[in-house]
Each structure stands twice: as C-alpha cells, then as structure tokens.
Design an enzyme around this catalytic site. Structure first.
Site, short mmCIF file in Angstrom:
data_model
loop_
_atom_site.label_atom_id
_atom_site.label_comp_id
_atom_site.label_asym_id
_atom_site.label_seq_id
_atom_site.Cartn_x
_atom_site.Cartn_y
_atom_site.Cartn_z
N CYS A 2 50.20 32.05 36.87
CA CYS A 2 51.19 31.01 36.61
C CYS A 2 51.51 30.27 37.90
O CYS A 2 51.54 30.86 38.98
CB CYS A 2 52.49 31.54 36.02
SG CYS A 2 52.29 32.45 34.50
N ARG A 27 45.94 28.57 38.89
CA ARG A 27 46.70 29.82 38.76
C ARG A 27 46.87 30.25 37.30
O ARG A 27 47.34 31.36 37.03
CB ARG A 27 48.09 29.65 39.39
CG ARG A 27 48.08 29.31 40.85
CD ARG A 27 49.49 29.15 41.37
NE ARG A 27 50.16 30.43 41.39
CZ ARG A 27 50.14 31.28 42.39
NH1 ARG A 27 49.47 31.00 43.48
NH2 ARG A 27 50.80 32.41 42.32
N TRP A 73 49.73 31.41 32.58
CA TRP A 73 48.68 32.37 32.24
C TRP A 73 49.39 33.43 31.43
O TRP A 73 50.17 34.22 31.97
CB TRP A 73 48.05 32.95 33.52
CG TRP A 73 46.87 33.82 33.26
CD1 TRP A 73 45.57 33.42 33.11
CD2 TRP A 73 46.85 35.26 33.17
NE1 TRP A 73 44.76 34.51 32.90
CE2 TRP A 73 45.52 35.65 32.93
CE3 TRP A 73 47.82 36.25 33.24
CZ2 TRP A 73 45.13 36.97 32.78
CZ3 TRP A 73 47.44 37.58 33.10
CH2 TRP A 73 46.11 37.92 32.87
N ASN A 99 57.18 33.01 37.22
CA ASN A 99 55.85 33.58 37.47
C ASN A 99 56.06 35.05 37.77
O ASN A 99 56.77 35.38 38.72
CB ASN A 99 55.20 32.85 38.66
CG ASN A 99 53.95 33.54 39.16
OD1 ASN A 99 53.27 34.22 38.39
ND2 ASN A 99 53.65 33.36 40.43
N GLU A 480 28.20 41.26 43.13
CA GLU A 480 28.81 39.94 43.23
C GLU A 480 28.05 38.91 42.39
O GLU A 480 28.66 38.07 41.72
CB GLU A 480 28.87 39.52 44.71
CG GLU A 480 29.38 38.12 45.00
CD GLU A 480 30.81 37.85 44.51
OE1 GLU A 480 31.49 38.78 44.05
OE2 GLU A 480 31.21 36.68 44.54
N LYS A 484 29.78 36.84 39.40
CA LYS A 484 29.79 35.37 39.35
C LYS A 484 29.26 34.89 38.01
O LYS A 484 29.83 34.01 37.38
CB LYS A 484 28.92 34.77 40.46
CG LYS A 484 29.46 34.68 41.85
CD LYS A 484 30.63 33.77 42.08
CE LYS A 484 31.93 34.46 41.81
NZ LYS A 484 32.53 35.18 42.89
N GLU A 487 31.62 35.75 35.02
CA GLU A 487 32.90 35.05 35.14
C GLU A 487 32.83 33.59 34.69
O GLU A 487 33.72 33.10 34.00
CB GLU A 487 33.28 35.18 36.62
CG GLU A 487 34.45 34.46 37.10
CD GLU A 487 34.80 34.87 38.54
OE1 GLU A 487 33.90 34.94 39.41
OE2 GLU A 487 35.98 35.09 38.80
N HIS A 503 18.49 56.12 36.42
CA HIS A 503 19.47 57.10 35.94
C HIS A 503 20.20 56.61 34.68
O HIS A 503 21.24 57.15 34.34
CB HIS A 503 20.48 57.42 37.05
CG HIS A 503 19.83 58.01 38.26
ND1 HIS A 503 19.25 59.26 38.24
CD2 HIS A 503 19.64 57.51 39.50
CE1 HIS A 503 18.73 59.51 39.45
NE2 HIS A 503 18.95 58.47 40.22
N LYS A 602 43.18 32.14 39.17
CA LYS A 602 42.73 32.34 40.55
C LYS A 602 43.50 33.44 41.25
O LYS A 602 42.94 34.30 41.90
CB LYS A 602 42.89 31.02 41.29
CG LYS A 602 42.45 31.04 42.74
CD LYS A 602 40.97 30.91 42.83
CE LYS A 602 40.46 30.91 44.26
NZ LYS A 602 39.05 31.33 44.28
C1 AGP Z 1 36.24 36.12 42.10
O1 AGP Z 1 35.31 35.18 41.73
C2 AGP Z 1 37.34 36.36 41.23
N1 AGP Z 1 37.86 35.33 40.52
C3 AGP Z 1 38.24 37.55 41.51
O2 AGP Z 1 37.46 38.67 41.32
C4 AGP Z 1 38.96 37.63 42.86
O3 AGP Z 1 38.03 37.83 43.88
C5 AGP Z 1 39.98 38.77 42.82
O4 AGP Z 1 40.93 38.49 41.84
C6 AGP Z 1 40.64 39.01 44.15
O5 AGP Z 1 41.35 37.89 44.58
P1 AGP Z 1 41.86 37.76 46.07
O6 AGP Z 1 40.66 37.69 46.95
O7 AGP Z 1 42.65 36.50 46.09
O8 AGP Z 1 42.68 38.97 46.35
#
Ligand code: AGP
Length: 607
Positions: A2, A27, A73, A99, A480, A484, A487, A503, A602
C-alpha cells in the site's frame, strides 16, 4: 504494501495526490482513492483498479487544497470499492488512509459493534477511523495519539478532520512514512518517490512518531507529546530517474541501466593502493571486522538470492563461514546470536517486514547487523548498526533487476575487503579487483544479446513449466532466473542445483518442460555438462546460458546464449541480465503486465 500520500498547501490537492499515487503504484495496485477537503466538506473518491481508473473518475476541477490518497494491496477484505481507502468514521468528519495490518482489529471491532457502531468495509483500517472519532475532542493529533496506542500490529496512517482544514496528521509504526518539506506546502508519503516532483527536502519518520503537517510547517512528536528533533535530509536523485525514458516499461529500463548502476555501486569502493575494498559506512573498526568469525545474511526473495551468492563468495574467497537465511524463517527460529558473528540484512527497499523484524530480533539479542540497502533513509538502513548503500537508483518495477546486481557488487566488495584482511595476497587482490572493474563493460555486452534472447523466449513462452539449473555460484542464479520468470510471466518455474535433479526433479523432465542451464567455464563445467546430457537423454529441451565460444555447450543445447568470458567467480553478474531478459521477453510474449504483475507489490511491509 500500500502507498499513502498527503498534500496540504496552496495548490489543488487532487492532481498532486493522483500523481503521487501513480509513483507509489508499485507498492500495491488493486484499488485506489483520495479524500480532498474543500471548506468543511471532505470528498472521498475511490475505486477498484489501478490509478489510471481513479484518475478517470476524479473531476478535473475538484476543489480543495488539502487531501490524502491511497493505493491498496488487499490484506483484509476483498478488492471492492467499499474496502478501498480512504475510510471514514461514523460521523463522516474523519478520513483516513492506512498502510500496515492492525492485528487486534477484530477485538476492537467487536467491542465497538457492541456499542452500536456500524462498519462499512471488511478492512482492519476502518476501526482506526472509529477509534479516532471516539477520542476526538477538537484536536486531531491528540485523538490520533490516543487511538494508535490501542493498536497492535503495524501502521503508517494519514488522517484529516473536516473541522480542521489544512491539517494532516500522520503516524507510523512498522510502515514507512516520510514528510516532504516544500515552500509553503507540505507532503506526507510512504516514500519519497511520491513527493520528489515537489520537494527534495524530506524528513524520515521513526516508529512511535506523529507528524502534524500544515501548509506553513510541521511538528513531529512522540506518543507522549515530547517534540522530536528531526533532521531535514536531501534526496540525491532526480525525477528523470523515475521516468521510463523511452523504454516500454520500468523493468526493461532497469535491466538496461545495469552497467551504470553496478558502476555506481563500485564507485570509490576499490582501493588500488592496497588492492582491497573500501566501505565507509560499516561503522566497525578494522579490528572488529577482522574478529568476525561467521557471517549470516538475512533477506527475502531476490535479495536472498544475492545473499546466497554473497555467502558462497565470503566462504570460498574470504574463507569466513557464511550462510544466507530467509528472513521470514530465521525470525521465528529463536536464532542463536553468537559473539563474533556479523549479520547482514539485505533489502532493496529497506522496508521488507520479514527482513526488518528478523534484523530487530538479532539486534535485540545483542547481534551486530549491517544493512545492504538501496533506498536511502529506509527503515532497515536507519536501524542497522552500519552498512552499505548499493546506489542502484530508484527501482520501480516489481521484479527486482538492477538492485540485484548492485547487491552483488556490494558483496564482491565486502568479500575483497575481508579476504585481504585474512589470506588473500595483494597480487590475488589486484586480480579480483581488476575482474570486478571489468564487470560493467561486460554486463553491457550481455545486453547486446537481447534479440537472440527474445527469439528464444518467443519459442518457449508457451511452455507450462520450466526448470532452471546451475551449480555453485550458478545455483542462486538458477533460483533467481526461476523467480523472475514466474513472477512476471506466471509460468511455473523451479530453480535447483544442477546436481540435485537426480534426487527427484528429473521426474519432471519431458519434451514439454524446458530446462534452462547456467554453464559458465568454471571448475564444475564438466559436471554441469553431464547434467545437461541427463536431461537431453530424457527428451527434455535444453536452453543453455554459457560462455561465448563454448562449442561443447552449444552443440549439446537446443538453444544457446553465450556471455563474455570472465574470471569464473564473476559469472553471477554476467548471467543476470540474460536471465532477466529471458523472463521479460516471455512475459511480453504472453502479454503480461511486466511492471505490475498480479498479486504482487514492490515493498512487502506485511508478514
Ligand atoms: C523480486 O523480484 C521480488 N519482487 C521480491 O522477491 C523482493 O526481492 C523481495 O520482496 C525482497 O524485497 P527487498 O529487497 O525490498 O527486501
């Protein structure tokens, strides 16, 4: 999650609020609203959907020079107009945006209902408006202070009262709030991006503080009414940095910024004379740093992946036992905090609740925590014992890209610094430093692979599942790459250590399930090649991200991307952008909202 914004001054508030919300949309973006005061009238306009929808229903000539806004959010209650903020008290004279999460809202709500209160939404927020109304005796600040003392959980709030025109009261606990100090006008917001178009002079609030803002000034006091002496900080970046600048979306822009952002993260931090790293903000003496016998990294999501790379490096290069822990797990494990252990809290936003609370738990037990943060003045940066700003500039897209490689830069610099305090020779230090210096240019070369990557993404974007596989430093990169992809494209993807597939995960391999292999020319190349053969033998398509000129890998793979050659410890930098671009182009192919993927936000300020 938020975003909240407030404005009081001589201008019409609505456009300032809507523009501020647009900047805060990362946000949370399931619904949005504003409340604007004109005389003693408080008009609330809110709707489900993104800010563009809100903008369309806010009249261009809406009067009023004081107002608050919110982008949501959802946590408590579905995505409906009624649950969107701002919320009102029963008299309609108080409006509030929030928030955070009020953990004891149910109990409070039931008590108020027993006294006849009627609630119009399913949110935890509405109870705050009701409480403030109950305590209100002509002074909004007093009522807010009394009300928030009954709350458990987290809040960043902005509140207005119809009888006190021009006044906004803000309070925070666990959710960020910043005051913007303009010329004859004042702002309040979850972060500075919402206000940088109007002022670069900002005051970061701490938990337990209450801001009382009016056009001609502000005060900040604690809950016991004691004034708090605050410093006015200056934002050191420009509006241009939060514009798309010709790119189709923020994620694309941020991927392509990486040569510069990595350069900034390294700038002034490599000491040629002693072939070591220089990190000014650690607030530890060389003796204290030298005495650290163990490093624990706490982070979430992409920052945790950077932490995993950091842990591999710190252990294998600096020879200090190191591990990266998920912040959401370590916090509740009653962690052992030994002396001579250095904790590193890694966070782009510096506001992630999991990381912040884990860090507070470690500090409460007497541990030393350094922050590795991007957002200057963020809560983690301010509450840690010292740390490193990664200077990647504002990262707007929900999917983290440039912050990741800047975090890597911080870990490589710290590794060099610690390694040179222990066993690393000056010659080896110089070699490490030179490789690090070459990273921005080589990352720029990986960006020229964009068209090839797009063609491969087009070919595979319809797949339902993906595996991402790599060993050693490529294991966190596999995690990662998978994160990506899922997400932003919503394709199911799993990252594994390539040695781990036999495994269990190899059972998933089929002609419909592509595997993305990360195969640099490191000491494990042969083993990774064997794993590729195991996949090929079972009919699984293989996309390999290898090194240019590596014909073995090219021949074995169905599709191949070659990154420039570099010292084998530095491939995490060179594999990052290609993986990000792969996810990006898959998402484009599937017509996804790249910058604002569904269900995400975010800055994750709830647990
Ligand atoms: C990454 O692409 C994400 N959206 C998410 O995993 C992010 O990295 C995580 O929420 C941590 O955020 P921060 O680095 O602001 O702590």
């Amino acid at each position: 999650m938020c975003g909240i914004v407030g404005y009081t001054g001589p201008r019409r508030a609505a456009p300032v609020l809507v523009e501020g919300l647009k900047r805060l949309e990362y946000r949370g973006y399931d619904s949005a609203g504003i409340a604007v005061q004109s005389g003693s009238d408080l008009k609330v306009i809110k709707t489900v959907g993104k800010i563009a929808r809100l903008k369309a229903i806010v009249p261009a000539d809406l009067p009023g020079t004081c107002g608050i806004g919110h982008t949501r959010w959802a946590t408590h209650g579905g995505v409906t107009d009624a649950n969107a903020h701002p919320h009102r008290d029963p008299t309609g004279k108080i409006v509030l945006v929030h928030n955070g999460i009020v953990e004891n809202y149910k109990g409070i709500k039931e008590k108020l209902q027993a006294k006849g209160a009627v609630f119009l939404s399913e949110t935890d927020t509405e109870v705050i408006a009701h409480l403030i109304a109950r305590y209100y005796e002509g002074d909004l600040e007093k009522a807010v202070k009394a009300a928030v003392q009954r709350l458990e959980g987290t809040y960043g709030i902005a509140v207005m009262h119809a009888d006190e025109p021009g006044r906004i009261v803000g309070a925070r606990k666990g959710s960020p709030l910043v005051v913007g100090v303009g010329e004859g006008e004042m702002l309040l917001a979850s972060d500075v991006t919402a206000m940088v178009a109007h002022t670069k002079r900002v005051v970061y609030m701490n938990d337990g503080e209450v801001a009382d803002i009016r056009p001609d000034g502000f005060t900040i006091t604690d809950l016991d009414d004691r004034p708090v002496d605050k410093r006015i900080d200056s934002v050191d970046w420009d509006l241009g940095e939060i514009e798309k600048e010709g790119f189709s979306c923020y994620m694309e822009k941020e991927i392509f910024e990486q040569p510069e952002s990595i350069g900034r993260a390294l700038s002034g931090r490599l000491d040629a004379e002693f072939a070591t790293g220089k990190l000014g903000g650690l607030n530890l003496t060389p003796q204290q740093l030298h005495s650290m016998q163990r490093i624990k990294i706490i982070a979430a999501g992409t920052s945790w992946h950077a932490g995993l790379v950091g842990a591999y490096l710190l252990e294998s290069v600096a020879r200090i036992p190191a591990a990266a822990e998920l912040a959401s797990e370590i916090r509740y494990r009653n962690p052992v905090v030994e002396p001579n252990t250095l904790f590193l809290a890694v966070s782009q936003s510096g506001e992630t609740a999991d990381t912040l609370y884990a860090m507070r738990e470690v500090r409460r037990k007497g541990g030393t925590v350094l922050g590795i943060c991007n957002v200057v003045g963020s809560t983690i940066a301010r509450e840690s014992d010292g740390g490193v700003y990664v200077h990647s500039g504002p990262e707007i897209a929900v999917a983290s890209t440039k912050a990741f490689t800047s975090q890597l830069a911080a870990f490589y610099t710290l590794t060099l610094l610690l390694a040179r305090m222990h066993d690393m020779s000056p010659t080896e230090g110089r070699r490490f430093m030179e490789a690090l210096r070459s990273v921005p240019d080589k990352v720029a070369r990986t960006l020229t692979l964009r068209d090839q990557i797009q063609a491969i993404a087009k070919k595979y974007a319809k797949a339902r599942d993906f595996l991402f596989l790599g060993r050693n430093l490529m294991y966190p990169l596999a995690l990662e790459g998978a994160l990506k992809l899922k997400e932003i494209s919503y394709i199911h993807a799993e990252g594994y250590g390539a040695g781990e597939i036999k495994h269990g995960p190899i059972a998933l391999v089929s002609p419909e399930t592509p595997s993305v292999f990360l195969v640099p020319d490191d000491f494990l190349r042969e083993k990774t090649l064997s794993n590729m053969k195991e996949i090929k033998a079972r009919g699984g398509p293989v996309i390999a991200f290898g090194v240019e000129g590596d014909e073995d890998v090219r021949e074995l793979a169905d599709d191949f991307i070659g990154v420039p050659k570099i010292d084998e410890r530095f491939y995490p930098f060179l594999m990052s952008a290609p993986l990000q671009l792969f996810a990006y182009f898959c998402a484009l192919e599937l017509n996804r909202d790249v910058d604002q993927p569904r269900n995400l936000a975010k800055s994750v300020t709830v647990e």
